[in-house]
Design a protein around this motif. Structure first.
Motif, PDB file in Angstrom:
ATOM      1  N   LEU A 133     -57.980  10.969 -57.169  1.00 58.84           N
ATOM      2  CA  LEU A 133     -58.330  10.134 -56.015  1.00 58.84           C
ATOM      3  C   LEU A 133     -58.512   8.681 -56.445  1.00 58.84           C
ATOM      4  O   LEU A 133     -57.937   7.766 -55.845  1.00 58.84           O
ATOM      5  N   LEU A 134     -59.301   8.481 -57.512  1.00 53.53           N
ATOM      6  CA  LEU A 134     -59.562   7.117 -57.957  1.00 53.53           C
ATOM      7  C   LEU A 134     -58.269   6.470 -58.447  1.00 53.53           C
ATOM      8  O   LEU A 134     -58.064   5.276 -58.276  1.00 53.53           O
ATOM      9  N   HIS A 135     -57.394   7.291 -59.010  1.00 46.03           N
ATOM     10  CA  HIS A 135     -56.121   6.749 -59.492  1.00 46.03           C
ATOM     11  C   HIS A 135     -55.252   6.300 -58.318  1.00 46.03           C
ATOM     12  O   HIS A 135     -54.669   5.222 -58.341  1.00 46.03           O
ATOM     13  N   THR A 136     -55.170   7.118 -57.266  1.00 41.21           N
ATOM     14  CA  THR A 136     -54.361   6.736 -56.098  1.00 41.21           C
ATOM     15  C   THR A 136     -54.875   5.452 -55.493  1.00 41.21           C
ATOM     16  O   THR A 136     -54.117   4.659 -54.949  1.00 41.21           O
ATOM     17  N   LEU A 137     -56.176   5.263 -55.530  1.00 42.48           N
ATOM     18  CA  LEU A 137     -56.746   4.063 -54.925  1.00 42.48           C
ATOM     19  C   LEU A 137     -56.799   2.911 -55.925  1.00 42.48           C
ATOM     20  O   LEU A 137     -57.341   1.858 -55.626  1.00 42.48           O
ATOM     21  N   SER A 138     -56.249   3.134 -57.130  1.00 36.14           N
ATOM     22  CA  SER A 138     -56.265   2.120 -58.196  1.00 36.14           C
ATOM     23  C   SER A 138     -57.677   1.620 -58.464  1.00 36.14           C
ATOM     24  O   SER A 138     -57.898   0.440 -58.663  1.00 36.14           O
ATOM     25  N   ILE A 139     -58.623   2.533 -58.427  1.00 36.34           N
ATOM     26  CA  ILE A 139     -60.000   2.153 -58.737  1.00 36.34           C
ATOM     27  C   ILE A 139     -60.228   2.366 -60.220  1.00 36.34           C
ATOM     28  O   ILE A 139     -59.884   3.406 -60.761  1.00 36.34           O
ATOM     29  N   ARG A 140     -60.785   1.345 -60.855  1.00 35.88           N
ATOM     30  CA  ARG A 140     -61.007   1.450 -62.289  1.00 35.88           C
ATOM     31  C   ARG A 140     -62.481   1.552 -62.578  1.00 35.88           C
ATOM     32  O   ARG A 140     -63.238   0.642 -62.316  1.00 35.88           O
ATOM     33  N   ILE A 141     -62.860   2.685 -63.109  1.00 34.37           N
ATOM     34  CA  ILE A 141     -64.216   2.804 -63.638  1.00 34.37           C
ATOM     35  C   ILE A 141     -64.095   3.446 -65.005  1.00 34.37           C
ATOM     36  O   ILE A 141     -63.137   4.176 -65.272  1.00 34.37           O
ATOM     37  N   PRO A 142     -65.029   3.139 -65.894  1.00 35.79           N
ATOM     38  CA  PRO A 142     -64.873   3.566 -67.291  1.00 35.79           C
ATOM     39  C   PRO A 142     -64.674   5.066 -67.424  1.00 35.79           C
ATOM     40  O   PRO A 142     -63.829   5.516 -68.189  1.00 35.79           O
ATOM     41  N   ARG A 195     -55.568  -1.082 -49.434  1.00 41.01           N
ATOM     42  CA  ARG A 195     -54.917   0.160 -49.844  1.00 41.01           C
ATOM     43  C   ARG A 195     -55.132   1.253 -48.792  1.00 41.01           C
ATOM     44  O   ARG A 195     -54.250   2.068 -48.541  1.00 41.01           O
ATOM     45  N   LEU A 196     -56.304   1.272 -48.189  1.00 44.40           N
ATOM     46  CA  LEU A 196     -56.552   2.254 -47.128  1.00 44.40           C
ATOM     47  C   LEU A 196     -55.567   2.026 -45.995  1.00 44.40           C
ATOM     48  O   LEU A 196     -54.985   2.961 -45.442  1.00 44.40           O
ATOM     49  N   ARG A 197     -55.385   0.764 -45.640  1.00 41.34           N
ATOM     50  CA  ARG A 197     -54.456   0.461 -44.558  1.00 41.34           C
ATOM     51  C   ARG A 197     -53.042   0.896 -44.917  1.00 41.34           C
ATOM     52  O   ARG A 197     -52.341   1.493 -44.115  1.00 41.34           O
ATOM     53  N   SER A 198     -52.650   0.610 -46.159  1.00 36.05           N
ATOM     54  CA  SER A 198     -51.281   0.952 -46.547  1.00 36.05           C
ATOM     55  C   SER A 198     -51.079   2.459 -46.597  1.00 36.05           C
ATOM     56  O   SER A 198     -49.963   2.942 -46.554  1.00 36.05           O
ATOM     57  N   GLN A 199     -52.192   3.213 -46.676  1.00 34.76           N
ATOM     58  CA  GLN A 199     -52.059   4.667 -46.631  1.00 34.76           C
ATOM     59  C   GLN A 199     -52.138   5.204 -45.208  1.00 34.76           C
ATOM     60  O   GLN A 199     -52.261   6.412 -44.998  1.00 34.76           O
ATOM     61  N   GLY A 200     -52.120   4.292 -44.242  1.00 34.29           N
ATOM     62  CA  GLY A 200     -52.037   4.725 -42.853  1.00 34.29           C
ATOM     63  C   GLY A 200     -53.365   5.041 -42.214  1.00 34.29           C
ATOM     64  O   GLY A 200     -53.415   5.656 -41.145  1.00 34.29           O
ATOM     65  N   LEU A 201     -54.455   4.624 -42.837  1.00 34.83           N
ATOM     66  CA  LEU A 201     -55.762   4.868 -42.228  1.00 34.83           C
ATOM     67  C   LEU A 201     -56.121   3.712 -41.309  1.00 34.83           C
ATOM     68  O   LEU A 201     -55.741   2.572 -41.546  1.00 34.83           O
ATOM     69  N   GLY A 202     -56.866   4.018 -40.263  1.00 38.23           N
ATOM     70  CA  GLY A 202     -57.433   2.965 -39.445  1.00 38.23           C
ATOM     71  C   GLY A 202     -58.782   2.585 -40.039  1.00 38.23           C
ATOM     72  O   GLY A 202     -59.553   3.455 -40.426  1.00 38.23           O
ATOM     73  N   VAL A 203     -59.036   1.292 -40.149  1.00 42.09           N
ATOM     74  CA  VAL A 203     -60.290   0.852 -40.755  1.00 42.09           C
ATOM     75  C   VAL A 203     -61.044  -0.020 -39.762  1.00 42.09           C
ATOM     76  O   VAL A 203     -60.458  -0.931 -39.161  1.00 42.09           O
ATOM     77  N   ILE A 204     -62.323   0.303 -39.551  1.00 43.56           N
ATOM     78  CA  ILE A 204     -63.189  -0.590 -38.790  1.00 43.56           C
ATOM     79  C   ILE A 204     -64.118  -1.243 -39.796  1.00 43.56           C
ATOM     80  O   ILE A 204     -64.859  -0.564 -40.497  1.00 43.56           O
ATOM     81  N   LEU A 205     -64.036  -2.559 -39.877  1.00 41.31           N
ATOM     82  CA  LEU A 205     -64.760  -3.300 -40.905  1.00 41.31           C
ATOM     83  C   LEU A 205     -65.810  -4.165 -40.225  1.00 41.31           C
ATOM     84  O   LEU A 205     -65.470  -5.046 -39.435  1.00 41.31           O
TER      85      LEU A 205
ATOM     86  N   ARG B  24     -49.341  -2.848 -59.407  1.00 42.43           N
ATOM     87  CA  ARG B  24     -48.289  -3.202 -58.473  1.00 42.43           C
ATOM     88  C   ARG B  24     -47.477  -1.974 -58.109  1.00 42.43           C
ATOM     89  O   ARG B  24     -47.059  -1.803 -56.985  1.00 42.43           O
ATOM     90  N   ALA B  25     -47.316  -1.119 -59.116  1.00 41.54           N
ATOM     91  CA  ALA B  25     -46.479   0.052 -58.867  1.00 41.54           C
ATOM     92  C   ALA B  25     -47.130   0.981 -57.847  1.00 41.54           C
ATOM     93  O   ALA B  25     -46.449   1.608 -57.052  1.00 41.54           O
ATOM     94  N   THR B  26     -48.436   1.051 -57.864  1.00 39.79           N
ATOM     95  CA  THR B  26     -49.081   1.989 -56.953  1.00 39.79           C
ATOM     96  C   THR B  26     -49.101   1.461 -55.523  1.00 39.79           C
ATOM     97  O   THR B  26     -49.057   2.233 -54.588  1.00 39.79           O
ATOM     98  N   GLY B  27     -49.188   0.163 -55.394  1.00 44.97           N
ATOM     99  CA  GLY B  27     -49.257  -0.346 -54.023  1.00 44.97           C
ATOM    100  C   GLY B  27     -48.236  -1.431 -53.790  1.00 44.97           C
ATOM    101  O   GLY B  27     -48.583  -2.580 -53.569  1.00 44.97           O
TER     102      GLY B  27
END
Lengths: 270, 451
Positions: A133-142, A195-205, B24-27
C-alpha cells in the motif's frame, strides 16, 4: 485543468442536496449542496463556524442531517452512523490523526481490521499489504515496523490517510490534513492527495490554507454561515475571489459599487 | 533545489536522488509537469531502506551497531532487569554460598508464583495505563471463599477453585463497569474495592479468621507437587526450545515467501541457543533438588499464554491501542468500554488464581492472605520487569522477571538474616530504580524521536 469538465460529466459519486442541520437555536447548515465526482479533489473552505465540520460530520455519519438528501452514485442513501458511511465507501481522516503512538505502522494501519490466520494476528500478511500500500502511494517511511511516534508530522499524516484507504473507499474526507505541518511535509501530503485523485478517488479536502487549496483542488466549495456561498473552479479563480466569498467581503457596499462599474464577472451563486 | 533538476533528467541518468525516478514511474499521469508539484523528500527517500535489512547485511558488526543505537535511543527492553538480576545474584552469592544452591533457587521459583500470577493481571491493567489497587484484597477474599467452600461447606476442590475465580471475575466486572461505564477513575474504584473486598474477606472467614486447608489436599498440592523424574524438567526445556525454533522457522519461511524482511538463520540459531542455555540451565538446577515444581510450570504456562494474547491476538492489539490512544482506538472501531471491563475482569481472575496459590503455599487462608505488601509487590514486579506505568508498553514476561528480582532480594536478605525493615527499604529502592530507568529511557526515546 481538464479534471473539472470530465468530472462533472458523469453521475457524482457523492451528492448532497438541501442538507440542513440545527443545534438548538443555531442553524448550523441550511440547504447546503455538494457534489463530488470520481477522480476529483473538492476543497471545502469557509471561516470558523461556517459549518465545515458539521457538514463533514453529516457525510461521515457522525452527526446525521435533519433534512436533505444524500445520494451515493445516484441512489438516495441514509448515512446515520460512521459504520454506514464506511460501508458505502466514505473514509474520513480527522484532523487529530488518531494514531496510536505506541503501535508500529502496520499495527496502526490495520487497527480495528486486523488480518487473522486461524484467529491469530497474521503479521506477515499485514506487513506485506502495508508495504504494498505504502509503495503504491509512493510513501517513504524508514520501516513499517517502527512505532508511529518516531515518524515526522507529515509521515504520520500520510500514514493516517493511507490507513483510510485500506477499506477501499471511493470518497476520502480529509479534515485539515496540512494544519501544523511544515513546508516539506505539507508538500508530501499534497502529493498524496494528487495520487489519490489519479487513482480515481473523490477527495473532499478541508483546509484554511488557500495556497494548498489552489495547488491540488479542482473545485472549491465555499461555505459561509451554514450556506453555500459559491463553487469555484480552482484553476480559473483568483485567491482573492475565494477569500472574499469566505469572508463575505464581496457582499458589501464597496464590492457592489465595483460590480456595477466593472464589467460583469462570474457571479457567486446564492 | 535538486528536485526540479532531477525531474528534468531522464530516468536512466545518474541521479543522486534516485527514488525520484521511481516516483515518476509510479505516478506518470500527474508527474508530467514537475513545476507545480513540490519536490520529494530527499532525506526521507534515503531512509527508505529498512534498517533491519541493513543490520542483517552487515553481519555481526550490524548487530553491534544496532545494539548501540538502541541503547543510545533508550530502547532498553528487558536489558536493565536482566542485568539487575545478574548483579543481585552475584552479590548475594558472594555474601552467602547457599544463595545459588538448587534448594534455594527451587524454593525461590515456587515463592514467585502467587504474587507473580497477580502481577500478570496487573500487567494487563498497566497496559491500559490504569491501575488496579484491589488485586491484593481480591486475592485474599477469593482465597477465603475457596477455603470456606472447600473446608467448611465440603465442596470439591475443583468446584471451590472455579467458584473463587468466578467471584473474582465478578468483582473485576464491578470495577470495570464503574470505571468504563460511569467514568470513575480506576484508582478510586479499585481503592474502594480494596477496602470493600478486605471487608468481604474478613466476613467470609468468620470469627476464627483462619481456615486451614487439608495438607495433602489438591489445593495444597498445587505448590507442594514436584515432578521429580529427571525427564520432566529437561522435557519441558526441550519442548520450549523446540517450540521456539519451530515458530521462528515457520514465521521466517512465511516472511521470506511474502518477500518482507526476515531474520537470518544465524540470528534464529543465536536466539534459540540463548533460550536453550537458560531453559536447560534452569532444568538442571531444578533437577538437583526436587525436580520441576508444578506451580512454576503453571506460572510459566500462564505467562506464555498472556504474552500470546497480548501480542498475537486482536484482543491484545486492542488493549495496546487503548493504552496508546483511546480516541484512535475508538475511531478504529475498538469497543473501548468492553476492553476496559474485560481487562479488569482478567486482573480480578488472575488475583484469585494468585490468592489460591498463596493459600496453597501455607495450606491455609487467613486474614493476612493477600494483605500487607502483596499488591505493592505485584505492581512493583510488573514495573521492575519493564512494563510502563504510562500505558501502552510492556509484556507479560515482566511479571516473571520482576518477581524474580523481588523474590531474589527477599530470599537473599532472609539468608543473611536481615530484618524485614531493611528488606522493604531495599525493595523500595529497586522499584524506584526501575521507574527511574523507565522514565529516563522514555526521555531519551523522545529525544531520539521514538516515543
Amino acid at each position: 485543468m481538464a479534471a473539472m469538465p470530465e468530472g462533472t460529466a458523469g453521475t457524482p459519486v457523492l451528492a448532497l442536496e438541501g442538507i440542513s442541520k440545527r443545534f438548538g437555536a443555531v442553524q448550523a447548515l441550511s440547504e447546503v449542496d455538494l457534489e463530488v465526482h470520481a477522480g476529483e479533489v473538492v476543497a471545502l473552505v469557509g471561516d470558523n463556524g461556517a459549518g465545515k465540520s458539521t457538514l463533514i460530520k453529516v457525510i461521515a455519519g457522525v452527526g446525521p442531517a435533519d433534512t436533505g438528501e444524500i445520494r451515493w452514485e445516484g441512489r438516495p442513501v441514509t448515512v446515520t452512523s460512521p459504520g454506514a458511511a464506511q460501508g458505502l465507501g466514505i473514509a474520513t481522516v480527522y484532523q487529530d490523526l488518531a494514531l496510536c503512538d505506541n503501535l508500529d505502522v502496520v499495527g496502526n494501519l490495520f487497527l480495528g481490521r486486523e488480518l487473522r490466520h486461524f484467529g491469530v494476528l497474521d503479521e506477515v500478511a499485514m506487513e506485506k499489504r502495508s508495504r504494498d500500500l505504502l509503495h503504491t502511494l509512493s510513501i517513504r517511511i524508514p520501516s513499517v515496523r517502527i512505532p508511529v511516534a518516531s515518524l515526522s508530522g507529515g509521515q504520520r499524516q500520510t500514514v493516517a490517510i493511507s490507513r483510510s484507504l485500506l477499506g477501499r473507499p471511493k470518497i476520502v474526507l480529509l479534515d485539515e490534513p496540512t494544519a501544523a505541518l511544515g513546508v516539506e511535509q505539507t508538500a508530501q501530503v499534497l502529493d498524496l492527495v494528487e495520487r489519490l485523485r489519479s487513482q480515481g478517488l473523490g477527495v473532499i479536502l478541508i483546509s484554511h490554507n488557500m495556497v494548498d487549496v489552489k495547488a491540488v483542488a479542482d473545485r472549491v466549495a465555499v461555505l459561509r454561515l451554514g450556506r453555500n456561498n459559491g463553487v469555484f473552479d480552482a484553476r480559473g479563480t483568483s485567491q482573492e475571489e475565494i477569500i472574499s466569498a469566505i469572508t463575505g467581503a464581496s457582499d458589501n457596499a464597496v464590492s457592489r459599487r465595483r460590480a456595477r462599474s466593472d464589467s460583469p464577472k462570474e457571479a457567486t451563486d446564492e | 533545489m535538486s528536485d526540479p533538476t532531477s525531474g528534468q533528467t531522464p530516468p536512466g541518468a545518474a541521479d543522486p536522488a534516485g527514488p525520484a525516478g521511481s516516483r515518476r514511474a509510479t505516478g506518470p499521469k500527474h508527474r508530467a509537469d514537475p513545476k507545480d508539484t513540490p519536490g520529494p523528500a530527499g532525506p526521507a527517500a534515503q531512509a527508505q531502506i529498512d534498517p533491519r535489512l541493513l543490520v542483517r547485511e552487515q553481519g555481526f558488526a550490524g548487530y553491534v551497531g544496532e545494539f548501540k543505537r538502541r541503547m543510545h535511543s533508550g530502547e532498553l527492553g528487558s536489558l536493565p532487569v536482566v542485568v539487575g538480576l545478574a548483579v543481585i545474584w552475584v552479590i548475594f552469592q558472594s555474601l552467602n554460598s547457599q544463595f545459588l544452591s538448587p534448594q534455594n533457587l527451587s524454593n525461590l521459583s515456587v515463592d514467585i508464583v502467587a504474587t507473580g500470577l497477580i502481577s500478570v493481571g496487573i500487567v494487563f491493567v498497566l497496559l491500559l495505563g490504569e491501575i488496579d489497587l484491589s488485586a491484593g484484597a481480591v486475592s485474599g477474599a477469593c482465597a477465603a471463599v475457596l477455603a470456606v467452600l472447600h473446608v467448611n461447606e465440603g465442596w470439591s476442590p475443583w468446584a471451590a477453585v472455579a467458584a473463587a475465580v468466578a467471584v473474582a471475575t465478578a468483582l473485576g466486572l464491578v470495577h470495570g463497569l464503574f470505571f468504563a461505564k460511569i467514568g470513575v477513575p480506576s484508582f478510586v474504584v479499585t481503592l474502594a474495592g480494596m477496602l470493600a473486598w478486605t471487608g468481604l474477606q474478613l466476613w467470609v472467614l468468620g470469627p476464627n479468621g483462619t481456615v486451614n486447608l487439608p495438607y495433602d489436599g489438591l489445593i495444597a498440592q498445587l505448590t507442594s507437587t514436584y515432578f521429580n523424574q529427571v525427564i520432566a524438567a529437561y522435557g519441558l526445556a526441550a519442548l520450549a526450545v523446540a517450540g521456539f525454533l519451530t515458530v521462528s522457522m515457520v514465521g521466517n519461511a512465511r516472511r521470506r515467501a511474502a518477500g518482507i524482511p526476515f531474520r537470518t538463520t544465524g540470528d534464529v540459531i543465536l536466539r534459540t541457543a540463548g533460550l536453550a542455555i537458560v531453559a536447560f540451565g534452569a532444568a538442571y538446577v531444578l533437577n538437583q533438588y526436587k525436580g520441576l515444581p508444578l506451580a512454576l510450570l503453571i506460572f510459566l504456562a500462564v505467562v506464555v499464554a498472556a504474552d500470546f494474547v497480548q501480542r498475537r491476538t486482536r484482543y491484545g492489539r486492542s488493549v495496546f491501542a487503548v493504552g496508546g490512544n483511546i480516541e484512535a482506538a475508538r475511531r478504529a472501531g475498538v469497543n473501548v468500554a468492553a476492553i476496559r471491563i474485560s481487562v479488569f475482569m482478567i486482573s480480578g481472575a488472575m488475583a484469585a488464581v494468585g490468592g489460591i496459590f498463596a493459600a496453597s503455599r501455607i495450606a491455609s487462608a487467613s486474614q493476612a492472605t493477600g494483605q500487607s505488601n502483596v499488591l505493592m509487590m505485584a505492581i512493583a514486579a510488573a514495573v521492575i520487569g519493564g512494563t510502563s506505568l504510562f500505558g501502552g508498553r510492556g509484556t507479560a514476561y515482566s511479571a516473571l522477571l520482576g518477581m524474580l528480582v523481588i523474590q531474589s532480594i527477599a530470599s537473599g536478605m532472609a539468608l543473611q538474616g536481615v530484618s524485614n525493615s531493611i528488606q522493604f527499604m531495599v525493595t523500595g529502592a529497586v522499584l524506584l530504580a526501575a521507574v527511574v530507568i523507565d522514565s529516563i529511557s522514555r526521555r531519551s526515546q523522545k529525544a531520539a524521536g521514538r516515543a
